[in-house]
Design a protein around this motif. Structure first.
Motif, short mmCIF file in Angstrom:
data_model
loop_
_atom_site.label_atom_id
_atom_site.label_comp_id
_atom_site.label_asym_id
_atom_site.label_seq_id
_atom_site.Cartn_x
_atom_site.Cartn_y
_atom_site.Cartn_z
N GLY A 92 7.25 9.74 47.98
CA GLY A 92 8.32 10.51 48.58
C GLY A 92 9.57 9.67 48.62
N ILE A 97 15.18 15.85 49.85
CA ILE A 97 13.93 15.08 49.75
C ILE A 97 13.27 15.40 48.41
CG2 ILE A 97 11.55 15.00 50.66
CD1 ILE A 97 12.82 15.59 53.46
N MET A 133 9.42 14.62 46.46
CA MET A 133 8.04 14.20 46.72
C MET A 133 7.17 14.50 45.52
SD MET A 133 7.56 15.57 50.69
CE MET A 133 5.90 16.05 50.40
N ASP A 134 6.11 13.67 45.40
CA ASP A 134 5.03 13.97 44.45
C ASP A 134 3.83 13.18 44.93
OD1 ASP A 134 4.62 14.08 40.81
OD2 ASP A 134 3.18 14.30 42.46
N VAL A 135 2.88 13.85 45.58
CA VAL A 135 1.72 13.15 46.14
C VAL A 135 0.52 13.22 45.18
CG1 VAL A 135 2.46 13.58 48.53
CG2 VAL A 135 0.81 15.13 47.43
N CYS A 181 3.88 13.14 54.52
CA CYS A 181 5.02 12.67 53.72
C CYS A 181 6.28 13.45 54.06
CB CYS A 181 4.67 12.78 52.24
SG CYS A 181 5.84 11.96 51.17
N LEU A 182 6.19 14.80 54.15
CA LEU A 182 7.39 15.57 54.44
C LEU A 182 7.92 15.23 55.83
CD1 LEU A 182 9.46 17.62 53.48
CD2 LEU A 182 8.03 19.43 54.48
N GLU A 236 9.67 11.91 55.54
CA GLU A 236 10.97 12.02 54.84
C GLU A 236 11.99 12.74 55.70
OE1 GLU A 236 11.13 10.15 52.49
OE2 GLU A 236 9.04 9.99 51.92
#
Ligand code: K2U
Ligand code: ZN
Length: 182
Positions: A46, A59, A61-63, A130-131, A134
């Protein structure tokens, strides 16, 4: 595309509250691409625009393990929270430091995509952590703010000492050890 410099704690610019994204234009799209390149190269899962000294609410992200599930959140809001979960968190702006943080286990979020189209999404697990991590960045908040004053003071001293040590090394040596993973 370009790799952007990531601000490091205790840089005061990390404490800036981001304002809403208003222009969903080519400039924003280019920044989003640069943020993805910076995040994947770090590597991270993230990255908030505050970390690259851009103070609008954005933001990436890539989990995913395969690094092929990119997500963009402009002007994100949390609509609902459910449960509690504790994860060991890290942060690209607080390098080498990891500690447990308690957050909502599941959230419903609303945001806009890179073209400004609104969407809603249910998140759980690492996506939810993560979100929330962030979104804290967009409010000028870091995960170390959830730790004790003593821990935060020790982290600040360690990072300032590490930065001083790095700066005192010959440039050639710095270039090899600091070079981002290709
Ligand atoms: O904000 C950031 O610096 C990005 C974080 C996002 C993150 C923090 C805590 C928990 C999950 C995600 C970086 O990705 S930190 C590096 C990292 C990489 C993989 C898993 C956890 C942390
Ligand atoms: Zn972070």
């Amino acid at each position: 595309m370009a790799r952007l410099q990531i601000l490091e704690y205790p840089d005061p610019r990390l404490r800036t509250r981001a304002v809403a994204v208003r222009e969903f234009d080519a400039r924003l799209s280019r920044l989003i691409d640069d943020m993805f390149e910076t995040m994947y190269a770090a590597p991270g899962i993230g990255l908030a625009s505050s970390q690259v000294d851009f103070h609008q609410q954005l933001i990436v992200m890539d989990v995913s393990d395969t690094k092929d599930q990119p997500l963009v959140f402009c002007n994100p809001e949390i609509l609902s929270r459910d449960g509690v979960a504790t994860y060991e968190e890290g942060c690209l702006s607080v390098p080498g430091i990891f500690d447990d943080v308690e957050r909502a286990a599941r959230i419903r979020a609303r945001a806009q995509d890179r073209t400004g189209v609104p969407f809603e999404m249910e998140l759980e697990g690492m996506l939810a952590v993560c979100l929330q991590h962030e979104m804290d960045h967009l409010d000028g908040k870091l995960f170390v703010d959830y730790l004790s004053d003593l821990k935060r003071q020790r982290i600040r001293k360690k990072l300032e000492r590490d930065r001083k040590d790095r700066a005192s090394r010959p440039a050639a040596e710095r270039a090899t050890t600091d070079a981002p993973a290709l």
